[in-house]
Structure formats: structure tokens, C-alpha cells
Design a protein around this motif. Structure first.
Motif, PDB file in Angstrom:
ATOM      1  N   TYR A 166       1.033  -1.116   0.656  1.00  0.00           N
ATOM      2  CA  TYR A 166       0.394   0.319  -0.103  1.00  0.00           C
ATOM      3  C   TYR A 166       1.149   1.081  -0.080  1.00  0.00           C
ATOM      4  CZ  TYR A 166      -4.144  -2.311   1.260  1.00  0.00           C
ATOM      5  OH  TYR A 166      -5.153  -3.882   1.122  1.00  0.00           O
ATOM      6  N   PHE A 167       0.910   1.657  -1.140  1.00  0.00           N
ATOM      7  CA  PHE A 167       1.480   3.233  -0.640  1.00  0.00           C
ATOM      8  C   PHE A 167       0.828   4.136   0.098  1.00  0.00           C
ATOM      9  CE2 PHE A 167       2.848   7.536  -2.388  1.00  0.00           C
ATOM     10  CZ  PHE A 167       4.501   7.264  -2.488  1.00  0.00           C
ATOM     11  N   VAL A 168      -1.014   4.522   0.145  1.00  0.00           N
ATOM     12  CA  VAL A 168      -1.405   5.468   0.762  1.00  0.00           C
ATOM     13  C   VAL A 168      -2.834   4.365   1.872  1.00  0.00           C
ATOM     14  CG1 VAL A 168      -2.483   7.376   1.181  1.00  0.00           C
ATOM     15  CG2 VAL A 168      -0.502   7.373  -0.745  1.00  0.00           C
ATOM     16  N   GLN A 169      -2.683   5.043   3.282  1.00  0.00           N
ATOM     17  CA  GLN A 169      -3.548   4.632   3.592  1.00  0.00           C
ATOM     18  C   GLN A 169      -4.313   5.578   4.382  1.00  0.00           C
ATOM     19  OE1 GLN A 169      -1.172   1.611   5.119  1.00  0.00           O
ATOM     20  NE2 GLN A 169      -2.995  -0.036   5.093  1.00  0.00           N
ATOM     21  N   LEU A 170      -5.233   6.190   3.932  1.00  0.00           N
ATOM     22  CA  LEU A 170      -6.108   6.874   5.038  1.00  0.00           C
ATOM     23  C   LEU A 170      -7.392   6.255   6.033  1.00  0.00           C
ATOM     24  CD1 LEU A 170      -7.099   9.272   1.952  1.00  0.00           C
ATOM     25  CD2 LEU A 170      -5.145  10.319   3.523  1.00  0.00           C
ATOM     26  N   LYS A 171      -7.065   6.772   7.306  1.00  0.00           N
ATOM     27  CA  LYS A 171      -7.913   5.513   7.892  1.00  0.00           C
ATOM     28  C   LYS A 171      -9.015   6.597   8.744  1.00  0.00           C
ATOM     29  CE  LYS A 171      -5.538   1.648   8.062  1.00  0.00           C
ATOM     30  NZ  LYS A 171      -4.065   0.913   9.114  1.00  0.00           N
ATOM     31  N   HIS A 172     -10.444   6.606   8.579  1.00  0.00           N
ATOM     32  CA  HIS A 172     -11.090   7.285   9.621  1.00  0.00           C
ATOM     33  C   HIS A 172     -11.233   8.643   9.332  1.00  0.00           C
ATOM     34  CE1 HIS A 172     -11.706   3.620  10.884  1.00  0.00           C
ATOM     35  NE2 HIS A 172     -10.715   3.118  11.153  1.00  0.00           N
ATOM     36  N   ILE A 173     -11.066   9.022   7.809  1.00  0.00           N
ATOM     37  CA  ILE A 173     -10.490  10.850   8.170  1.00  0.00           C
ATOM     38  C   ILE A 173     -11.884  11.221   7.678  1.00  0.00           C
ATOM     39  CG2 ILE A 173      -9.371  12.698   6.511  1.00  0.00           C
ATOM     40  CD1 ILE A 173      -7.368  11.009   7.069  1.00  0.00           C
ATOM     41  N   THR A 174     -11.578  12.465   8.973  1.00  0.00           N
ATOM     42  CA  THR A 174     -12.991  13.835   9.035  1.00  0.00           C
ATOM     43  C   THR A 174     -12.704  14.795   9.092  1.00  0.00           C
ATOM     44  OG1 THR A 174     -14.001  11.672  10.554  1.00  0.00           O
ATOM     45  CG2 THR A 174     -14.748  13.628  10.448  1.00  0.00           C
ATOM     46  N   LYS A 175     -13.458  15.452   8.364  1.00  0.00           N
ATOM     47  CA  LYS A 175     -13.075  17.160   8.355  1.00  0.00           C
ATOM     48  C   LYS A 175     -14.838  17.688   7.972  1.00  0.00           C
ATOM     49  CE  LYS A 175     -10.807  20.875   6.675  1.00  0.00           C
ATOM     50  NZ  LYS A 175      -9.997  21.449   8.308  1.00  0.00           N
ATOM     51  N   THR A 176     -14.508  18.681   8.438  1.00  0.00           N
ATOM     52  CA  THR A 176     -15.984  19.834   8.856  1.00  0.00           C
ATOM     53  C   THR A 176     -15.448  21.102   8.620  1.00  0.00           C
ATOM     54  OG1 THR A 176     -15.857  19.949  11.479  1.00  0.00           O
ATOM     55  CG2 THR A 176     -16.817  18.246  10.442  1.00  0.00           C
ATOM     56  N   PHE A 177     -16.228  21.440   8.286  1.00  0.00           N
ATOM     57  CA  PHE A 177     -16.068  22.794   7.989  1.00  0.00           C
ATOM     58  C   PHE A 177     -17.815  23.675   8.392  1.00  0.00           C
ATOM     59  CE2 PHE A 177     -13.956  21.250   4.013  1.00  0.00           C
ATOM     60  CZ  PHE A 177     -12.455  22.390   4.123  1.00  0.00           C
ATOM     61  N   PRO A 178     -17.326  24.874   8.523  1.00  0.00           N
ATOM     62  CA  PRO A 178     -18.631  25.420   9.682  1.00  0.00           C
ATOM     63  C   PRO A 178     -20.123  24.997   8.755  1.00  0.00           C
ATOM     64  CG  PRO A 178     -17.574  26.636   9.009  1.00  0.00           C
ATOM     65  CD  PRO A 178     -16.538  25.606   8.563  1.00  0.00           C
TER      66      PRO A 178
END
Lengths: 381, 512
Positions: free
Chosen positions: B4-16
Motif C-alpha cells: 500500500y502506498f497510501v492508507q487513509l484511516k477514518h479521516i473526518t473533516k468539517t467546515f462550518p
């Protein structure tokens, strides 16, 4: 990867971060920060900054002085402050109106001299009835300034000339023509300035005697307040204000929406010029009664920073003008009490204006903290 | 695990007001083409911006080659061998290709042994070598402003390769390309993979994914819906997952009877500032209930025709009649009032004032008349908001804070919906659409196509200018093909095949 906000960051964020009255809080931050800086300089000079700031306020009439000369008291000081503030209110509004439309009017100083010399020569030395003379002076201020603004706008519209360059050059042209006129016909042999105008045309009642006091009452100050509200209304609620802001934000989209972009730009310069013209008569025929040849009034340039300190809103300009003038009016009392040079107050004012020019940066910085540390606040809960 | 080159785990991002990414986890293998599919505002770009260090996530972890990293800036992403080809190119237009590529990573030399200066010869050589190795043909000494869009994109790719990027993120790379350029880009992407690079492709064009991608993650409203093996999944399946509802990919066209002539353009010509002829001698008519499309390769004068009709540019000669009356002497607003609605190509700089709230943008064409503005020039913002809320409701414009939202913070699809809503609300007899679906996802495209069909049924005259041949074939009654500003043919859409239109577009079919 989580970092705690340190105490400085917390204070900074409380002032400049998201939330209610952000502009006001940021302005207060700028003021306090510049006072801290000024305080450090005063400490280095071996003076007590608290005493210094107190005497600054005393000098401007905000706090009572220890003793007053005959027929003067705190009221006369406050009236003086308002008298000095009046031209600055008009000048900063002039800058703000042009900036809203995306134009940079640096010709405020030039316009001030222009209307000043016009009103001085046409009305200042006449024997007209005081009421008529004063009305005439104000009209000359508005019309003269408006015409000059129209000229700058038209040059931009017709020949696509950059308004900044035109403004700078007009400053010089007007300044030298005015000096020529003064030196050749109206120079006072002792002061080397223009002969002081008659009291009938003066927009400030000088040494008005009442309640056993001698006061200088600015007749134009109430008018300045009215103009602040008028410009505020113009910007927020009228079609013209909407078009001004729209052209200032995106000329291309405004053109697409069917607005006459060039006409709007000229109009904004007319309004800006008229306000600068008012500043001119308030300055040369109000606060002072004569014109110093070959000197551009610094007030016209300070107005740019004052408008920025006031976040380019009319109400903001008003309070920013008062603040800056408190510094300037308090200076002589400060320097005589502490034995520091007069320049120290100018220095603090300059630092303040420098900070206020960074206000937008401060807000962005606070936003970046917001993004960085928000997560931490959540995990605390 | 190592592959695996990249693993993104449980990414969360909020904006207003908006959750852009909600617990998204994806793993990308070394040497694969991984597609991210989703509607506008689904959170694809946000996810990739997090990976590229433009945003920091509110929660979750990123692993590169098995090691946890925190990517705080694009510079750091570059150090981790991650490169991004943005949708809007970030190039200095007055510099050469090689200068753009080395910018920030310049090879240095010492002149006369002590003065540090940029070794431009070495840069040119290196860029030439790089372009040969990856089959990305460019001339290192060309100036950016002189080269076409597809070459600029190659420069962007080379920029990443020059910095030894192993993972390349493409943000909607085909949105800016003309049809024939898309295939060659897809070939480039494939050959990059064959050279051992890992690719992430953000897109909403299903056929492209089908053509090149190995696997595909589908995002909808910030959530990861599914990860599909592209070879096994059908296009229809992907489309449905992406929108979260059934979409008809094929539409049945109703017959609409043509009414009277609405727009009549005669011998329209336009020369630009440098006296270069952009349109010459163009004549056509549009009737009520007719969709006339102008097909052509980008930059052949289509947009100038639309601009000339609206008076955004002044036609050099020719006459334009609307509903039988000449509008030649009218300015932009008078023409709009006479019955021309215009959805411009550049929605962000022309169609909208990005820093104004949505309600001011939705009334931008009508603010000066009652009930929005009184006779004395006083604006009534309550009326602005009333009408805006109605349009937001009817056109399903989504935003964080309703009509108070600053337009800049809205997604591209919703910005376009706002423009379309505003222009349709004008109830004009002629509606001009220029590239109405560029950069939009299937759901939003569907929505706009339905609107065009609906307007046609209502008896509006519609001028459609598009670079998407499929769109033109699906929607038009009449097709006008333009080549270097000249009309190649005007023909009933039924009598033209896609290939024929293609030939006219290339200027091959010159006997018309």
C-alpha cells in the motif's frame, strides 16, 4: 500532533478569532498592541508609560488635567478634540468610499488644498453675512472636491489612466499652484502663510465665550456625524452603494450584470472627492484659518490608514478618526509633562496605523489557529 | 501491507455547516490507478487536499508506505513524493516551460566560481530528458502563455515528476480539455502507471474511469459508499451509487413545435483588440422551442458569439435582432431587459460575485427594479431574501448557511445552479448557455439537461455552446459547427452523426 495553544495565542485568538463583533475586537487588539509597543519605547526612554498614556488622555480632554489656565477646562479640551477630528472624519470617509469601489484615492490632500484655497480666496476675505458665507464655504467644499474627483474618474474612464498616478500628480500640481497664488497675493508677511480668513467665513467658532469659558466650537462636527450615517446608509441600503461595492469586488461580474462600470467608478470618485473637499474646508477654514504654502496636509495621507483601521466602514472611520486625534491632540501635554519629544506620540500613532493595516492578516492568522486547534477543543469536551 | 502506498484511516473533516469527510478510509496500492468518484461537494477534493497538506483533518490518520505521517503543508507532501495536478493550473504565464518546472527546486551553478545562479541549460536538458522518458512531449523553452491548455497540463505533470513524485493526484484533469485531448491524457496516465507511479484520479466522468482506473472509491455527501473493482462494475451501477438514486442515462426526446423567430443573427463579425478576426460573417436564426447548439473545438469563436449577442463585447459588424427588433444599439442591461438570459462560461469571475452572499448574487440581474429597489434607489433586502429562498427551494441549491452563504464557499455545482436559477427566473425569450455543465457531476449535469429540455418545451429559444459533443448531440434541434470563426454547417441535428460533426469541427469537411 496536537499542540496546546499557549497563553499569547489564546489572547490573540480571543481578540481576532471568529465570532461576534470581530472587526471591533480586532481593532481593539491593534490599539492595545500598539500601546504595548509604545510603552516599551517609553520604558526604554526611562519614562513611566502609564503616566504617559494618562497625560495623553488628559491632553485630549478625555481625563481632567491637574490644573487649567484661565477660562479653560476639560470641556474646552474636548471641543478642541472634536474640532481637530472633524476634517479627519471626512477625509477617512473619502478614502473609504473610493476603496469600496476598488479605487485608491491618494488625492485627499490635494483636494483639501484645492477646496481650501478656493473657499479662502472666494469667501474667506469677503464681507458676507456669516450664515451665508459659511453655507457658501461648505458648498464650495462639496462641489469643488466633487469636480476634482470627477476629473480623476473621467481621466481613468476616458484615457484608462491609473487613478493612483493621477492622484499623486494632482497633489503636486494643486500644491504648487496654491503656493503660487498664496505667495503672490495672499501671503502674510510675518507668518509666511496665507492671511487669516475673516471670522464670518470660519467654520469653527473661535474663542466663543460662554459659561465663563473661551471655547472653539466646530460647527461642522454635527454635520460630520450626519454624513457618517448618510454614507453608511448609501453603502448598505441603496442601489448606488450596491453597485459601488459590486464594481469594487468584481468589475467583470458587474459588467455582466448590466451595471455601467465606468460611470459607477466616476461616481465613487465624485463622492470621494466631495468628502475630501469637505475635509479641506473643515481643515483650512475651520481648525486653522490659513493655508501654509507648499505643504501637503499629512492628514490626507493619515486618512488612508485611519480608513483601514476603521475597516473601511463609515462608523469605523468615525471612531478611528477620534482615536487617532486623541493621540495627536494629547501630544503637547504629554511632551510637556514628561519631557519627551513631541514625536513620541506620532510614533505611537504610526505604530497603531501599521498594526491596523495588518488587521486582515491578523484575522487570517486567527483562522489558521482556529483550524489547528479546533480539534483539540473538541477532544477536551 | 507493504504494497500500500497510501492508507487513509477514518479521516473526518468539517467546515462550518458541512461535514466534508465523514470517517473515510481508503487504501491505495502502489502502481494502481485509483479513481475517486462523487458528485460535487461529495468531499473528493477535500479528501485529496488533506492528503496534499492543504487542510488538516479533524480526525483520522494518514499512513504513507506503512508509516504514520502528518502532512501539514504541500511542501511536506512533496517531500513524501506526493504531487497534485490541480484543476486550475498554477503556472507563471510569462516564463518558459522549464522555468516553471524547476521553480522552487532550481538546479544551481556557480558563475566564475563564486556567483550563485540558476543553471538554466541543465534545467532545459533535464526537462527534455524527463519529457522523453514519460512520453510527455514539450519544448522546454516555450513560453507558457503561447502553449495550449493540454500542453500546460503536461507541464503540471512534469512539474510533479521533476520533484520525484511517486503518487500523482489528478483533480478533474479532463474538465479543461477538448474531446480529442482527453484520450491522449488518459494514455499518459496509463503510461505513468506502467512506469511504476501510483495515480489518484478525481473525476465524475464514468467513461474515463471505465477506461483507465483499476479501482474506484465512491463518495456521497462526505461518506464512503463503496469501493469497486472497475472491471467488474457497470457504469450504471457506479452512477447510481454516486448520486444515491436512480439516474436515467438515456433520455427520450419529445417533439416540440417551432414557433416564430426569436433571435436572428446576420453577418456577425468580431475582431479583437489586435485586429485578429475571431468571428466572421456568422448568420443563424433561433425559433421558439428550438435548441440551437454551436459545436466547435475550444477557442474557435463560440464564446465570442455569445458575448457579442449580450454585448459583453461589441460586434465589429453585422446585425442582431431579437423578436423582430434590432438590438444593435442596446447596452448589456437593455439587451437583458429585452429578453436575453446568459449563463456565461466563467461562472466564478463573470457569473457570480464570489464574495457576496448568495441572496445578492441571485438577484444580481434584477436588483435595480421593483420590488427589490424602490423608485428612490433604496434596496429592500427582505424582497431579495424572499425571492432567493424561493429559488433555492425550486432549484435545490445547497449551501452551508442558506441565502446568507458567501458564494465562494459553495461547491462548483451549486454555484452553477445559482446562476441557472437566476437566469431562468428572468423569464427571457432567449437563453444562452455557455458550457453549462463544465466541471459538474452526473447528478448536476442531469439536472441542467432537464432544465434545458423543460425550457424548450415552454417555447423558449435556447442557444447552447458546449465542448461536449455528447451533450450537443443529446439536446439540440439544430447544430451549427464553427471552425476558426466561420460557420462550417448549420444542419438539423437529426441529419448529422457525431462523427460528421467531429469532422466539421476539425475543419476537414470544407464543402459546406
Amino acid at each position: 500532533m496536537l499542540k496546546k495553544m499557549n497563553i499569547f495565542q489564546r489572547i490573540f485568538y480571543a481578540f481576532c478569532g471568529e465570532g461576534k463583533a470581530r472587526k471591533l475586537r480586532t481593532s481593539i487588539f491593534c490599539i492595545l498592541a500598539s500601546m504595548v509597543f509604545g510603552g516599551i519605547i517609553l520604558l526604554l526612554l526611562g519614562k513611566n508609560p502609564i503616566v504617559a498614556y494618562k497625560s495623553l488622555l488628559q491632553g485630549a480632554g478625555i481625563l481632567p488635567k491637574i490644573k487649567y489656565p484661565g477660562r479653560k477646562n476639560q470641556l474646552t479640551d474636548i471641543l478642541n478634540l472634536l474640532d481637530y477630528t472633524t476634517p479627519m472624519v471626512f477625509a477617512s470617509l473619502a478614502v473609504a468610499v473610493a476603496l469600496k469601489c476598488g479605487l485608491f484615492n491618494i488625492c485627499v490632500s490635494g483636494t483639501m488644498i484645492f477646496t481650501g484655497i478656493l473657499a479662502t480666496t472666494l469667501v474667506g476675505y469677503s464681507n458676507l453675512d456669516p450664515f451665508v458665507a459659511r453655507i457658501l464655504v461648505v458648498i464650495i467644499g462639496i462641489v469643488g472636491g466633487g469636480l476634482l474627483g470627477a476629473l480623476i474618474g473621467w481621466l481613468k474612464y476616458r484615457f484608462n489612466m491609473n487613478e493612483v498616478i493621477v492622484s499623486i500628480m494632482l497633489n503636486y500640481i494643486i500644491n504648487y499652484i496654491a503656493s503660487f497664488v498664496i505667495n503672490s497675493r495672499y501671503a502674510d508677511p510675518i507668518s509666511r502663510e496665507s492671511v487669516e480668513i475673516g471670522q464670518n467665513a470660519r467654520l469653527t467658532l473661535m474663542n466663543f465665550e460662554a459659561m465663563g469659558l473661551k471655547m472653539n466650537i466646530s460647527l461642522l462636527f454635527p454635520f460630520a456625524i450626519l454624513v457618517v450615517f448618510l454614507i453608511d446608509f448609501l453603502m448598505k441600503r441603496t442601489k448606488l452603494g450596491f453597485e459601488l461595492k459590486s464594481v469594487g469586488t468584481s468589475p467583470l461580474a458587474s459588467k455582466y450584470a448590466g451595471m455601467n462600470v465606468k460611470r459607477t467608478m466616476i461616481l465613487s470618485m465624485v463622492i470621494s472627492g466631495a468628502l475630501a473637499g469637505l475635509a479641506g474646508v473643515a481643515y483650512y477654514l475651520g481648525t486653522y484659518g490659513s493655508i501654509q504654502p507648499r505643504v501637503l496636509p499629512a492628514l490626507g495621507f493619515d486618512a488612508i490608514a485611519v480608513a483601514l483601521l476603521g475597516f473601511i466602514t463609515p462608523i469605523g472611520c468615525f471612531f478611528a478618526s477620534i482615536l487617532v486625534m486623541i493621540f495627536q491632540c494629547g501630544t503637547s501635554y504629554l511632551s510637556s509633562r514628561l519631557g519627551v519629544l513631541r514625536e513620541i506620540a506620532s510614533l505611537i500613532t504610526s505604530i497603531l496605523l501599521l498594526f491596523s493595516a495588518c488587521a486582515v492578516y491578523f484575522n487570517q492568522k486567527a483562522d489558521s489557529y482556529h483550524n489547528k486547534f479546533l480539534m483539540e477543543d473538541k477532544s477536551d469536551e | 501491507m507493504e504494497d500500500y502506498f497510501v492508507q487513509l484511516k477514518h479521516i473526518t473533516k468539517t467546515f462550518p455547516g458541512i461535514v466534508a469527510n465523514d470517517d473515510v478510509s481508503i487504501d491505495i496500492k502502489k502502481g494502481e490507478i485509483y479513481a475517486l468518484l462523487g458528485e460535487n461537494g461529495a468531499g473528493k477534493s477535500t479528501l485529496m487536499s488533506i492528503l496534499f497538506g492543504l487542510y488538516e483533518p479533524d480526525g483520522g490518520q494518514i499512513f504513507i508506505k506503512g508509516k504514520e505521517v502528518s502532512i501539514t503543508s504541500p511542501l511536506k507532501a512533496n517531500k513524501l513524493n506526493i504531487g497534485m495536478v490541480h484543476q486550475h493550473f498554477k503556472l507563471v504565464s510569462d516564463q518558459t516551460i522549464a522555468e516553471n518546472i524547476i521553480l522552487g527546486a532550481e538546479p544551481m551553478k556557480k558563475k566564475w566560481g563564486f556567483i550563485k545562479s540558476i543553471d538554466i541549460d541543465r534545467a532545459n536538458k533535464e526537462v527534455a530528458e524527463l519529457s522523453k522518458r514519460y512520453n510527455l512531449e514539450v519544448n522546454p523553452t516555450d513560453i507558457i502563455k503561447d502553449i495550449p491548455v493540454s500542453t500546460r497540463q503536461r507541464v503540471e505533470i512534469l512539474k510533479m515528476l521533476y520533484r520525484n513524485a511517486e503518487l500523482l493526484i489528478f483533480d478533474e484533469p479532463t474538465a479543461v480539455l477538448a474531446p480529442q485531448e482527453i484520450n491522449s491524457l488518459l494514455e499518459i496516465i496509463k503510461s505513468l502507471r506502467d512506469n511504476g507511479k501510483t495515480i489518484i484520479l478525481i473525476t465524475h466522468k464514468l467513461d474515463e474511469i471505465k477506461q483507465v482506473a483499476d479501482r474506484c472509491a465512491i463518495l456521497c455527501k462526505g461518506k464512503l459508499i463503496d469501493i469497486l473493482d472497475v472491471k467488474k462494475a457497470s457504469t450504471q451501477q457506479m452512477a447510481n451509487l454516486m448520486v444515491g438514486r436512480e439516474i436515467e442515462l438515456e433520455e427520450v426526446r419529445e417533439e416540440v413545435k417551432k414557433g416564430k423567430v426569436v433571435l436572428e443573427v446576420e453577418n456577425l463579425s468580431y475582431k479583437d483588440k489586435d485586429k485578429v478576426s475571431k468571428i466572421s460573417d456568422v448568420s443563424f436564426k433561433i425559433y421558439e422551442g428550438e435548441v440551437l447548439s454551436i459545436a466547435g473545438v475550444s477557442g474557435n469563436g463560440q464564446v465570442e458569439i455569445a458575448d457579442a449577442i449580450c454585448n459583453m463585447i461589441r460586434a465589429t459588424s453585422g446585425t442582431i435582432k431579437l423578436n423582430g427588433k434590432s438590438i444593435d444599439h442596446m447596452n448589456i442591461r437593455e439587451r437583458a431587459e429585452a429578453g436575453i438570459a446568459y449563463i456565461p462560461e466563467d461562472r466564478q469571475n463573470v457569473g457570480l460575485i464570489l464574495d457576496f452572499p448568495l441572496y445578492e448574487n441571485l438577484i444580481l440581474k434584477e436588483y435595480f427594479r421593483e420590488p427589490y429597489c424602490s423608485k428612490h434607489g433604496i434596496l429592500n433586502f427582505n424582497e431579495f431574501k424572499k425571492q432567493s429562498n424561493e429559488l433555492i427551494e425550486n432549484f435545490d441549491i445547497r449551501s452551508g448557511k442558506g441565502c446568507e452563504t458567501t458564494v465562494r464557499s459553495m461547491s462548483g455545482g451549486n454555484q452553477q445552479k445559482a446562476i441557472v436559477a437566476r437566469e431562468i427566473a428572468l423569464n427571457s425569450s432567449l437563453i444562452i448557455f455557455v458550457q453549462p455543465t463544465r466541471g459538474l457531476d452526473v447528478g448536476a449535469i442531469d439536472n441542467i439537461h432537464n432544465k434545458i429540455n423543460e425550457l424548450r418545451k415552454q417555447g423558449k429559444a435556447i442557444l447552447l455552446i458546449s465542448l461536449e459533443l455528447d451533450e450537443i448531440m443529446a439536446l439540440s434541434d439544430t447544430i451549427l459547427v464553427l471552425y476558426s470563426g466561420k460557420v462550417q454547417t448549420i444542419e438539423d441535428a437529426k441529419n448529422l452523426s457525431k462523427n460528421q460533426v467531429g469532422e466539421y469541427m476539425m475543419g476537414v469537411h470544407n464543402n459546406a
